[in-house]
Design a protein around this motif. Structure first.
Motif, short mmCIF file in Angstrom:
data_model
loop_
_atom_site.label_atom_id
_atom_site.label_comp_id
_atom_site.label_asym_id
_atom_site.label_seq_id
_atom_site.Cartn_x
_atom_site.Cartn_y
_atom_site.Cartn_z
N SER A 306 0.82 -1.22 0.00
CA SER A 306 0.00 0.00 0.00
C SER A 306 0.85 1.27 0.00
CB SER A 306 -0.92 0.00 1.22
OG SER A 306 -0.15 -0.11 2.40
N CYS A 307 2.15 1.14 0.25
CA CYS A 307 3.00 2.33 0.42
C CYS A 307 3.98 2.53 -0.74
CB CYS A 307 3.80 2.22 1.72
SG CYS A 307 2.76 2.02 3.16
N CYS A 310 3.89 5.90 -2.51
CA CYS A 310 3.61 7.07 -1.67
C CYS A 310 4.83 8.00 -1.62
CB CYS A 310 3.24 6.63 -0.26
SG CYS A 310 2.94 8.01 0.84
N ILE A 312 5.67 10.16 0.53
CA ILE A 312 6.27 10.44 1.85
C ILE A 312 6.71 9.16 2.56
CG2 ILE A 312 5.08 12.65 2.21
CD1 ILE A 312 3.13 11.13 4.07
N ARG A 313 6.84 8.07 1.80
CA ARG A 313 7.12 6.80 2.48
C ARG A 313 8.44 6.79 3.23
NH1 ARG A 313 8.47 6.08 -2.63
NH2 ARG A 313 10.23 4.75 -3.20
N CYS A 316 7.78 8.16 6.74
CA CYS A 316 6.61 7.62 7.43
C CYS A 316 7.02 6.48 8.38
CB CYS A 316 5.63 7.11 6.38
SG CYS A 316 4.20 6.29 7.10
N HIS A 318 5.62 3.76 8.79
CA HIS A 318 5.00 2.48 8.42
C HIS A 318 5.98 1.31 8.49
CE1 HIS A 318 6.99 3.59 4.74
NE2 HIS A 318 6.72 2.41 4.20
N VAL A 334 -0.15 -1.80 7.35
CA VAL A 334 -0.23 -0.51 8.03
C VAL A 334 -1.69 -0.15 8.26
CG1 VAL A 334 0.57 1.89 7.96
CG2 VAL A 334 1.74 0.16 6.59
N CYS A 339 -1.76 5.80 8.70
CA CYS A 339 -1.55 6.49 7.42
C CYS A 339 -2.12 7.92 7.50
CB CYS A 339 -2.22 5.68 6.32
SG CYS A 339 -1.98 6.33 4.68
N GLU A 342 0.04 10.12 9.81
CA GLU A 342 1.29 10.58 9.18
C GLU A 342 1.01 11.75 8.25
OE1 GLU A 342 4.47 9.33 9.56
OE2 GLU A 342 3.74 8.01 11.13
N ARG A 343 -0.06 11.65 7.49
CA ARG A 343 -0.37 12.69 6.50
C ARG A 343 -0.80 13.99 7.15
NH1 ARG A 343 -1.30 10.41 1.25
NH2 ARG A 343 -0.88 8.18 1.33
S1 SF4 Z 1 1.58 7.85 4.49
FE1 SF4 Z 1 2.80 6.14 5.21
S2 SF4 Z 1 1.34 4.50 5.61
FE2 SF4 Z 1 0.32 5.99 4.27
S3 SF4 Z 1 0.69 5.26 2.16
FE3 SF4 Z 1 2.31 6.74 2.69
S4 SF4 Z 1 3.99 5.46 3.43
FE4 SF4 Z 1 2.14 4.21 3.53
#
Ligand code: SF4
Ligand code: SF4
Length: 387
Positions: A306-307, A310, A312-313, A316, A318, A334, A339, A342-343
């Protein structure tokens, strides 16, 4: 603002001794299974110390954990004595920490902790409305009032004791006031984390966001005033910005930098796994099962599906298998709450960092750009500790 930083995956250096799964409290969010009460024997504690010393002759952290570790303070005393003996034989340089709910803190233990330099981390959720909603004793009574004097005693003897807060959906609205309360009591190291296992709604997250905005202003004012004040959600996210791509490898390292030892002597990669035998990575008699340790570590390191895309991984959390385990039951999954969290937190922390950077805040620059700062800070804090 980026700064380079190395990555070094080494041997475990912290051993968390789960002295018991018993507790004198019954917090509503507690994850410790106390159906079958167990207490670590001194023999098991000794073997854990021997194992730590076999794997490292350098600095070794011994963390006393529970349940409530102060229910077995004699075991703490004996274990510290044994570590000191090992130290004299040049079999490791031990340092100590305890995480406690504070109910059994007294002068005797404060004297002992001062003499042996035991770092005390207190679990406390802030103002009465927040704390008493979850942190109750065995008679279903909130522990805020009982702890009031204990907080004063702790902070007067240990001015830099950290406090660990848990934020729940229905206590999120008290977060800013809770941090300010703990600050007013004298605490300067505040580590707050969400109860990820709880049922968070979008509205709860909005409330949380506005609390972080308020706390951002509080943090800004204290930092500009050159106050050495740590508030974990901001520190972690600001650090992730400054460290750049190396950041995600500086955390967690499941089972490599810390090992949890259960009362029965089984070894686990982190506190959340204790008692789940599928996650055991050895025992104090036979040592660490390196293959098993590596399997769990590698599994945790895999990029979560799922990441993958992304943006911002790298910043994060996660990658924290322990947190994933708590929130979703799997180290590789996660939670949507994490998620969202974090955002919502990242832009607030970034705006805060930018403001402090532009103001050329000396405390901010020292804290986040001086690699020697943690060491210098520790020396300064030790010097100020009152015996
Ligand atoms: S914010 Fe973090 S948990 Fe959500 S998709 Fe991005 S890396 Fe994954
Ligand atoms: S103090 Fe800790 S171990 Fe005890 S009930 Fe609360 S969360 Fe659980």
């Amino acid at each position: 603002m980026a700064k380079g930083s190395g990555n070094n995956v080494g041997e475990a250096v912290h051993y968390t001794l789960h002295l018991t799964n018993n507790c004198n409290m019954e917090c509503k969010y507690c994850y410790v299974d106390d159906n079958n009460i167990q207490v670590m024997s001194f023999d098991t504690a000794k073997k854990a110390v021997d194992l730590a010393s076999k794997n490292s002759k350098d600095s070794i952290g011994i963390i006393f954990f529970g349940g409530e570790p102060l229910l077995h303070r004699d075991l703490i005393y004996e274990t510290v004595e044994y570590c000191k003996w090992k130290d004299k034989q040049s079999q490791g340089m031990f340092h100590f920490k305890i995480t406690t709910n504070g109910m059994l803190l007294d002068e005797e233990f404060m004297n002992f902790s001062a003499k042996e330099n035991i770092f005390i981390a207190l679990s406390h959720d802030g103002i009465k409305e927040a704390h008493d909603s979850y942190r109750i004793d065995r008679n279903n009574i909130g522990t805020f009032d009982t702890l009031s004097d204990k907080l004063n005693m702790l902070i007067s003897r240990r001015p830099y004791a950290p406090v660990l807060m848990v934020v729940n959906p229905d206590t999120a609205e008290f977060l800013a006031r809770s941090v300010e309360y703990l600050y007013s009591k004298g605490f300067r190291y505040i580590i707050s984390s969400l109860n990820y296992a709880a049922n968070w709604t979008d509205r709860d997250m909005e409330v949380l966001k506005s609390q972080y905005e308020m706390l951002g202003q509080f943090y800004f004012e204290k930092t500009i005033a050159e106050d050495k004040f740590y508030l974990s959600p901001f520190e972690v996210k600001i650090s992730s910005h400054i460290s750049g791509d190396s950041y995600c490898h500086e955390r967690c390292e499941l089972g490599k930098k810390q090992i949890s030892v259960a009362p029965d002597g089984l070894l686990y990669p982190c506190v959340q796994f204790v008692g789940e035998k599928d996650f055991s990575i050895g025992n104090v008699n036979t040592g660490i099962d390196r293959e098993r340790q590596e399997t769990i570590y590698s599994s945790n390191e895999e990029e979560k599906v799922s990441c993958q895309t992304c943006s911002i991984r790298k910043r994060c959390n996660h990658y924290c298998g322990c947190m994933n385990k708590q929130s979703t039951g799997s180290i590789n999954k996660v939670s949507p709450i994490q998620c969202s969290h974090e955002r919502l937190l990242l832009p607030i922390a970034d705006r805060l960092a930018e403001k402090l950077y532009k103001k050329k805040s000396a405390m901010f620059i020292q804290k986040h750009y001086n690699d020697m700062f943690p060491m210098l800070s520790l020396i300064e804090d030790s010097g100020k500790r009152k015996l």
